[in-house]
Design an enzyme around this catalytic site. Structure first.
Site, PDB file in Angstrom:
ATOM      1  N   THR A  94       3.381   6.492   1.931  1.00 50.06           N
ATOM      2  CA  THR A  94       4.141   6.324   1.594  1.00 50.06           C
ATOM      3  C   THR A  94       3.724   7.002   0.054  1.00 50.06           C
ATOM      4  O   THR A  94       4.594   8.164  -0.935  1.00 50.06           O
ATOM      5  CB  THR A  94       5.348   5.249   1.006  1.00 50.06           C
ATOM      6  N   HIS A  99      -5.475   5.656  -2.656  1.00 51.82           N
ATOM      7  CA  HIS A  99      -5.377   4.010  -2.850  1.00 51.82           C
ATOM      8  C   HIS A  99      -5.825   3.250  -1.673  1.00 51.82           C
ATOM      9  O   HIS A  99      -5.820   3.316  -0.414  1.00 51.82           O
ATOM     10  CB  HIS A  99      -3.788   3.094  -3.061  1.00 51.82           C
TER      11      HIS A  99
HETATM   12  P1  AMP Z   1       0.935   2.858   0.721  1.00 52.62           P
HETATM   13  O1  AMP Z   1       1.776   2.649   2.281  1.00 52.62           O
HETATM   14  O2  AMP Z   1      -0.470   2.890   1.978  1.00 52.62           O
HETATM   15  O3  AMP Z   1       1.350   4.536   0.613  1.00 52.62           O
HETATM   16  O4  AMP Z   1       1.166   2.140   0.126  1.00 52.62           O
HETATM   17  C1  AMP Z   1       2.050   2.448  -1.613  1.00 52.62           C
HETATM   18  C2  AMP Z   1       2.155   1.258  -1.397  1.00 52.62           C
HETATM   19  O5  AMP Z   1       2.164   0.608  -3.192  1.00 52.62           O
HETATM   20  C3  AMP Z   1       2.950   0.011  -0.628  1.00 52.62           C
HETATM   21  O6  AMP Z   1       2.191  -1.104  -0.419  1.00 52.62           O
HETATM   22  C4  AMP Z   1       4.300  -0.103  -1.552  1.00 52.62           C
HETATM   23  O7  AMP Z   1       4.482  -1.538  -2.576  1.00 52.62           O
HETATM   24  C5  AMP Z   1       3.327   0.022  -3.471  1.00 52.62           C
HETATM   25  N1  AMP Z   1       4.678  -0.107  -4.360  1.00 52.62           N
HETATM   26  C6  AMP Z   1       4.858   1.356  -4.531  1.00 52.62           C
HETATM   27  N2  AMP Z   1       5.425   1.216  -5.499  1.00 52.62           N
HETATM   28  C7  AMP Z   1       4.816   0.341  -6.339  1.00 52.62           C
HETATM   29  C8  AMP Z   1       4.281   0.155  -8.564  1.00 52.62           C
HETATM   30  N3  AMP Z   1       5.730   1.142  -8.898  1.00 52.62           N
HETATM   31  N4  AMP Z   1       3.970  -0.874  -8.053  1.00 52.62           N
HETATM   32  C9  AMP Z   1       3.458  -1.182  -7.691  1.00 52.62           C
HETATM   33  N5  AMP Z   1       3.029  -0.972  -6.025  1.00 52.62           N
HETATM   34  C10 AMP Z   1       4.312  -0.001  -5.760  1.00 52.62           C
END
Ligand code: AMP
Ligand code: ZN
Length: 111
Positions: A94, A99
């Site tokens: 997402t 990361h």
């Molecule tokens: P991915 O689905 O691998 O792209 O993971 C994105 C992650 O970022 C998800 O687990 C979200 O919960 C996390 N995330 C999104 N926005 C934030 C934020 N502002 N602070 C901390 N984590 C976030």
């Protein structure tokens, strides 16, 4: 990168619960934790996919993994942890800034 939430966190434009930072990575708590401990380890350089990694980025990722290993006890992960890197649509990525999810603090399911 404009409109990248992790670039904004790195720039200090939006808040995060940071647990570690150095000149090339930042580690902060995931806002929607999927385990008792759920951290995100984010290289400061913006790129989305491993397929964009040149030798320089590959070396950065190597140092990043080494650093996670060095910091595991500080993160409360001395009993073990799991790393996840979602890549692309099928993986449900997402945030399109590469990361590493760091999951632990409890026994993790693995079928
Ligand atoms: P991915 O689905 O691998 O792209 O993971 C994105 C992650 O970022 C998800 O687990 C979200 O919960 C996390 N995330 C999104 N926005 C934030 C934020 N502002 N602070 C901390 N984590 C976030
Ligand atoms: Zn970014």
């Amino acid at each position: 990168m404009e409109n990248c939430i992790f670039c904004k966190i790195i720039a200090g434009e939006i808040p995060s619960a940071k647990v570690y930072e150095d000149e090339e990575i930042v580690v902060f708590k995931d806002i929607e934790p999927k385990a008792k401990i759920h951290l995100l380890c984010v290289p400061k350089e913006h790129f989305a996919y491993l397929s964009e990694a040149d030798d320089k980025r590959a070396a950065l990722l190597g140092r990043t993994l080494k650093k996670i290993g060095e910091l595991k006890n500080k993160f409360g992960l001395s009993e073990g942890y799991r790393l996840v890197v979602n890549q692309g649509e099928n993986a449900g990525q997402t945030v399109h800034h590469l990361h590493i999810h760091i999951l632990g603090g409890e026994t993790l399911e693995w079928e």
